[in-house]
Design an enzyme around this catalytic site. Structure first.
Site, PDB file in Angstrom:
ATOM      1  N   GLN A 163       6.099  58.837  54.017  1.00 54.64           N
ATOM      2  CA  GLN A 163       6.478  58.751  54.844  1.00 54.64           C
ATOM      3  C   GLN A 163       4.905  57.414  55.625  1.00 54.64           C
ATOM      4  OE1 GLN A 163       7.698  61.636  57.152  1.00 54.64           O
ATOM      5  NE2 GLN A 163      10.186  61.407  56.573  1.00 54.64           N
ATOM      6  N   ASP A 186      -1.703  68.371  56.937  1.00 61.63           N
ATOM      7  CA  ASP A 186      -0.686  69.230  56.912  1.00 61.63           C
ATOM      8  C   ASP A 186      -1.064  69.649  58.205  1.00 61.63           C
ATOM      9  OD1 ASP A 186       0.308  71.544  56.676  1.00 61.63           O
ATOM     10  OD2 ASP A 186      -0.506  72.142  54.976  1.00 61.63           O
ATOM     11  N   GLU A 204      10.889  67.369  67.352  1.00 59.07           N
ATOM     12  CA  GLU A 204      12.012  67.971  66.050  1.00 59.07           C
ATOM     13  C   GLU A 204      10.980  68.216  64.955  1.00 59.07           C
ATOM     14  OE1 GLU A 204      15.388  66.277  66.138  1.00 59.07           O
ATOM     15  OE2 GLU A 204      15.449  66.076  68.193  1.00 59.07           O
TER      16      GLU A 204
END
Length: 381
Positions: A163, A186, A204
């Site tokens: 991504q 992370d 989200e």
């Protein structure tokens, strides 16, 4: 506030699913569908098997606290494996912004997604010159929209290498390299110094965290004193009854189909913000506004709400009939060796999630857009 040892324990307990060579050069493909066809077949199947291993000891119709705890401890491999499998499907079927939103009659689909992002920018009072962090930025759709709409500089954080690469390609293509940067990392142990950003948002994304309190604590750490954090969080609403087997089964299927270690309740999300040290200035379920057009309409295939040709094409891809056709087509491609094994199975996981999201939304027990806005103390408010 969550302790440092909590953050370290949650992060160090994760393990990565091997994804070496899975994507090859597919990130540079001209379309997400072409990207799907460009994977290393063996590695793709291995990642699919790894993702399913998080669930294979549980009945999909049931929900166990033990399984949830195990997934929390393996969040990194769970979430990375999930997005290695579904990123191209999301881009192909939905958009470069991987989120839901409110809809209004006559409003085009992509315009509604952008409005939802702009509304969050308003909660943060973003303006030119501000440095902003997007936590869990996906392929960068919202970050680019925030930069365009407000003139601010956005750093996107994402722990999925594929991504990150896709986000970089899209950003360069739009000529926004000076305003938008995407960093691999992370969100449970962010690679940023304390007090680095004027504002932080998450759309989200933190639903994938093993602990909302821990990820919100990390966000508080990197936010400047007096800064604002705004989030659209996935939650089970107060209508959710944890002892109702139907409600529990729906929550479990959403977790399974969307790579979620633990889907929190609204009360748990609010408590996590306070535990992290934020002063809540707004808590508002935007899915519970009595809108004439429900947030789940693209998934349920309610054609009466389609207003443009582009929206019709989106519906053909994401409504149930389109999803079933896509799965059948992918199975055919797998049979002739043009598509890696496990691609159709990944689409099946999304199908389970889509049906469950619609059911849970209709029942009013789930919201994908519980808005929370919090202030970090210590600065000028």
């Amino acid at each position: 506030m969550a302790s440092k040892s909590l953050l370290e324990n949650l992060s160090s307990s994760s393990s990565e699913i091997p994804t070496v060579n899975m994507h090859k050069n597919s990130a540079a493909a001209s379309s997400p569908f072409i990207s799907m066809l460009g994977k290393n077949h063996g590695s793709h199947q291995q990642v699919m098997n790894g993702y399913l291993s998080h669930w294979e000891k549980e009945d999909e119709e049931e929900d166990t606290d033990k399984g949830r705890k195990n997934r929390e401890g393996q969040y990194s491999s769970l979430v990375n494996g999930y997005y290695d499998l579904v990123t191209d499907l999301f881009e192909f079927g939905w958009a470069q912004s991987f989120h839901f939103c409110r809809f209004f009659r006559g409003e085009p689909f992509l315009q509604a997604l952008a409005r939802h992002e702009n509304y969050l920018a308003l909660q943060l009072s973003l303006h030119p010159g501000m440095t902003v962090l997007d936590v869990g930025c996906g392929v960068g759709g919202p970050a680019r929209q925030m930069a365009i709409f407000t003139g601010c500089k956005v750093t996107g954080l994402n722990n999925n290498a594929y991504q990150v690469e896709r986000a970089h390609i899209h950003t360069q293509h739009m000529g926004l390299g000076d305003q938008v940067e995407v960093v691999k990392g992370d969100f449970m142990k962010m690679p940023f110094a304390d007090n680095s950003f004027d504002a932080v948002y998450a759309i989200e994304a933190t639903l994938h965290a093993p602990s909302l309190a821990a990820v919100y604590t990390e966000i508080n750490r990197v936010l400047k004193p007096g800064g604002t954090f705004a989030v659209y969080e996935w939650v089970m609403t107060p209508r959710f009854q944890p002892n109702d087997p139907t409600h529990r089964a729906l929550r479990h299927r959403i977790e399974h189909g969307d790579g979620i270690p633990h889907l929190a309740t609204q009360a748990e999300a609010e408590a996590a913000m306070r535990t992290a040290g934020f002063t809540l200035t707004r808590c508002d379920d935007l899915a519970d506004k009595g809108d004439a057009v429900p947030w789940w309409y693209p998934l349920s295939g309610e054609w009466r709400f389609v207003s443009t040709l582009s929206d019709a094409l989106t519906m053909l891809r994401v409504a149930r009939l389109g999803r079933m056709c896509t799965m059948g087509f992918l199975r055919g491609l797998e049979l002739v060796g043009l598509c890696p094994g496990g691609t159709a199975r990944a689409a099946e996981c999304l199908e389970v999630a889509a049906r469950s999201l619609v059911e849970a939304g209709q029942a009013g027990i789930f919201s994908p857009m519980f808005l929370m806005v919090g202030k970090k103390g210590g600065g000028l408010v």
